[in-house]
Design a protein around this motif. Sequence first.
Motif, PDB file in Angstrom:
ATOM      1  N   TYR A 143      -4.110  -1.227  -2.826  1.00 16.74           N
ATOM      2  CA  TYR A 143      -5.199  -0.893  -2.302  1.00 16.74           C
ATOM      3  C   TYR A 143      -6.305  -1.559  -1.549  1.00 16.74           C
ATOM      4  O   TYR A 143      -6.576  -2.749  -1.998  1.00 16.74           O
ATOM      5  CB  TYR A 143      -6.138   0.245  -2.981  1.00 16.74           C
ATOM      6  CG  TYR A 143      -6.898   0.024  -3.849  1.00 16.74           C
ATOM      7  CD1 TYR A 143      -8.330  -0.203  -3.635  1.00 16.74           C
ATOM      8  CD2 TYR A 143      -6.466  -0.293  -5.180  1.00 16.74           C
ATOM      9  CE1 TYR A 143      -9.230  -0.649  -4.670  1.00 16.74           C
ATOM     10  CE2 TYR A 143      -7.646  -0.981  -6.172  1.00 16.74           C
ATOM     11  CZ  TYR A 143      -8.872  -1.035  -5.837  1.00 16.74           C
ATOM     12  OH  TYR A 143      -9.701  -1.498  -6.729  1.00 16.74           O
TER      13      TYR A 143
ATOM     14  N   SER B   7       1.914   2.098  -3.414  1.00 17.04           N
ATOM     15  CA  SER B   7       1.205   2.228  -4.275  1.00 17.04           C
ATOM     16  C   SER B   7       1.047   0.997  -5.323  1.00 17.04           C
ATOM     17  O   SER B   7       0.652   1.541  -6.478  1.00 17.04           O
ATOM     18  CB  SER B   7       1.335   3.561  -5.023  1.00 17.04           C
ATOM     19  OG  SER B   7       1.290   4.722  -4.311  1.00 17.04           O
TER      20      SER B   7
ATOM     21  N   ARG C 102       0.882  -1.136   0.012  1.00 17.03           N
ATOM     22  CA  ARG C 102      -0.182  -0.025   0.053  1.00 17.03           C
ATOM     23  C   ARG C 102       0.926   1.342  -0.032  1.00 17.03           C
ATOM     24  O   ARG C 102       0.577   2.164  -0.908  1.00 17.03           O
ATOM     25  CB  ARG C 102      -1.038  -0.198   1.306  1.00 17.03           C
ATOM     26  CG  ARG C 102      -1.981  -0.706   1.030  1.00 17.03           C
ATOM     27  CD  ARG C 102      -3.297  -0.449   2.107  1.00 17.03           C
ATOM     28  NE  ARG C 102      -2.879  -1.079   3.373  1.00 17.03           N
ATOM     29  CZ  ARG C 102      -2.770  -2.307   3.867  1.00 17.03           C
ATOM     30  NH1 ARG C 102      -3.406  -3.076   3.467  1.00 17.03           N
ATOM     31  NH2 ARG C 102      -2.442  -2.262   5.236  1.00 17.03           N
TER      32      ARG C 102
ATOM     33  N   ALA D 242       4.337   1.655 -10.519  1.00 18.34           N
ATOM     34  CA  ALA D 242       5.038   1.651  -9.411  1.00 18.34           C
ATOM     35  C   ALA D 242       5.826   0.600  -9.242  1.00 18.34           C
ATOM     36  O   ALA D 242       6.968   0.819  -8.456  1.00 18.34           O
ATOM     37  CB  ALA D 242       4.011   1.296  -8.278  1.00 18.34           C
TER      38      ALA D 242
ATOM     39  N   ARG E  46      -3.703  -1.737  -7.697  1.00 18.27           N
ATOM     40  CA  ARG E  46      -4.164  -0.383  -8.078  1.00 18.27           C
ATOM     41  C   ARG E  46      -3.891  -0.410  -9.701  1.00 18.27           C
ATOM     42  O   ARG E  46      -3.028  -1.070 -10.429  1.00 18.27           O
ATOM     43  CB  ARG E  46      -2.972   0.601  -7.723  1.00 18.27           C
ATOM     44  CG  ARG E  46      -3.196   1.053  -6.338  1.00 18.27           C
ATOM     45  CD  ARG E  46      -2.333   2.134  -5.826  1.00 18.27           C
ATOM     46  NE  ARG E  46      -2.844   2.676  -4.607  1.00 18.27           N
ATOM     47  CZ  ARG E  46      -3.589   3.410  -4.194  1.00 18.27           C
ATOM     48  NH1 ARG E  46      -4.582   3.789  -5.023  1.00 18.27           N
ATOM     49  NH2 ARG E  46      -3.798   3.764  -3.072  1.00 18.27           N
TER      50      ARG E  46
END
Length: 112
Positions: free
Chosen positions: A62, A59, A56, A78, A72
């Motif tokens: 979530y 990123s 989390r 990321a 995500r």
Amino acid sequence: MTAEDLQPYQRIVQDVKDQVRLGRLKGNDKLPSTRELADHYGVAPGTVQRALTELRAESVVYSHQGRGSFIRESAIDAVADPTSQAIKRLEEQVAELAERLDRLEAGGGKSS
């Protein structure tokens, strides 16, 4: 550093990132439950929770209380290899410079 050098939660983080990188996990894909992940990796549920917290923070995932954790949409950005990100930025800069040069040559070439 090899996988054996990583803490158990770090191995989970790395595995999830690798799966995103390889396209096995995509945006909005639901991850298995904490218990299922703990069983799969042979670790305690707290270790999975620590990995999810890390994911989390980076990123990659979530979470929705009571619904689970999801990848995500932007996870691929990321987890992208820093080298490939640098190459992408350089490609964008070269394209921008080429456009500027074309404009300069088109406008400035008439005065010679």
